[in-house]
Design an enzyme around this catalytic site. Structure first.
Site, PDB file in Angstrom:
ATOM      1  N   ASP A  49       9.852   9.437  79.011  1.00 32.54           N
ATOM      2  CA  ASP A  49       8.709   8.848  78.319  1.00 32.54           C
ATOM      3  C   ASP A  49       8.266   9.776  77.191  1.00 32.54           C
ATOM      4  O   ASP A  49       8.112  10.980  77.379  1.00 32.54           O
ATOM      5  CB  ASP A  49       7.562   8.637  79.305  1.00 32.54           C
ATOM      6  CG  ASP A  49       6.383   7.909  78.693  1.00 32.54           C
ATOM      7  OD1 ASP A  49       6.597   7.123  77.761  1.00 32.54           O
ATOM      8  OD2 ASP A  49       5.254   8.123  79.175  1.00 32.54           O
ATOM      9  N   SER A  63       4.137  15.690  80.862  1.00 31.32           N
ATOM     10  CA  SER A  63       4.213  15.191  82.226  1.00 31.32           C
ATOM     11  C   SER A  63       4.296  16.384  83.167  1.00 31.32           C
ATOM     12  O   SER A  63       3.394  17.224  83.162  1.00 31.32           O
ATOM     13  CB  SER A  63       5.414  14.241  82.385  1.00 31.32           C
ATOM     14  OG  SER A  63       5.419  13.654  83.667  1.00 31.32           O
ATOM     15  N   HIS A  74       0.789  12.370  82.309  1.00 31.87           N
ATOM     16  CA  HIS A  74       1.045  11.510  83.462  1.00 31.87           C
ATOM     17  C   HIS A  74       0.246  11.991  84.675  1.00 31.87           C
ATOM     18  O   HIS A  74       0.344  13.151  85.074  1.00 31.87           O
ATOM     19  CB  HIS A  74       2.539  11.522  83.812  1.00 31.87           C
ATOM     20  CG  HIS A  74       3.388  10.850  82.783  1.00 31.87           C
ATOM     21  ND1 HIS A  74       4.733  11.060  82.687  1.00 31.87           N
ATOM     22  CD2 HIS A  74       3.070   9.972  81.793  1.00 31.87           C
ATOM     23  CE1 HIS A  74       5.228  10.343  81.700  1.00 31.87           C
ATOM     24  NE2 HIS A  74       4.240   9.674  81.140  1.00 31.87           N
TER      25      HIS A  74
END
Length: 202
Positions: free
Chosen positions: A140, A20, A47
């Site tokens: 995540d 991310s 992401h």
């Protein structure tokens, strides 16, 4: 490296990577200029804003010998290819060794979700899977990487002190002890050895 680890590395058929915040730089350091003859398919969830077209295939295509493309619904997973999840869709791996895209709600505010991709890959590939979790500012990927571990796959986490955003690596380390915790340079060497081990399997 132990003989048992070498045997596990030879069994790997897919590498699943999540990142991310800070992920583009980490991924470039990890994947750019992989050795010619690289065999394993690599699937990446990074992401990105849902309303922006991804330029990741173009960016990474200039830095690797692998074929680079966005994963497409129902497309088969092929060797020596670097796949990126398209923005706005969850990406899953199927037991038939193909991709599936869905528009289900975000997971931990993320779609694509690293957890969704890694969990489905663990179900599809079991011990023939390696998972790598890199820098990120949310959690995540931690549960997905733990599922890879529980399925018998190989897991690796970027050293939190080496990460631009250590939240994601730290969350993973709270859930299980991975096979390797290392800076990106060490993770890169680990992947190169993993792919090279297939030359001894053929």
């Amino acid at each position: 490296m132990s003989q048992a680890m070498l045997q596990r590395m030879r069994a790997v058929e897919l590498v699943a990577i999540g990142a991310s915040a800070g992920g583009i730089d980490a991924l470039l350091a990890l994947l750019a200029r992989l050795p010619a003859g690289w065999r394993l398919p690599i699937v990446v969830v990074l992401h990105l804003p849902e309303d922006h077209q991804s330029r990741l295939p173009a960016v990474f295509g200039d830095h690797t010998h692998l074929a680079v493309q966005e994963a497409m619904d129902k497309a088969p997973v092929t060797p020596a290819t670097l796949y990126f999840a398209p923005p706005g869709y969850h990406l899953s791996l199927e037991r038939e060794r193909c991709f599936s895209l869905s528009c289900e709600p975000p997971v931990l505010f993320s779609r694509p979700s690293i957890d969704v991709m890694m969990s489905s890959a663990a179900d599809a590939y079991g011990s023939a899977l390696a998972g790598v979790l890199l820098t990120g500012a949310n959690e995540d990927g931690a549960r997905g990487l733990a599922q890879i571990h529980n399925a018998g796959g190989i897991t690796a986490v970027q050293e939190p002190a080496d990460a631009q955003s250590p939240t994601m690596p730290l969350a993973a380390l709270q859930l299980h002890g991975p096979d390797l915790v290392a800076p990106v340079a060490g993770l890169r060497e680990f992947l190169i050895r993993m792919d090279a081990s297939h030359a001894h399997r053929d």
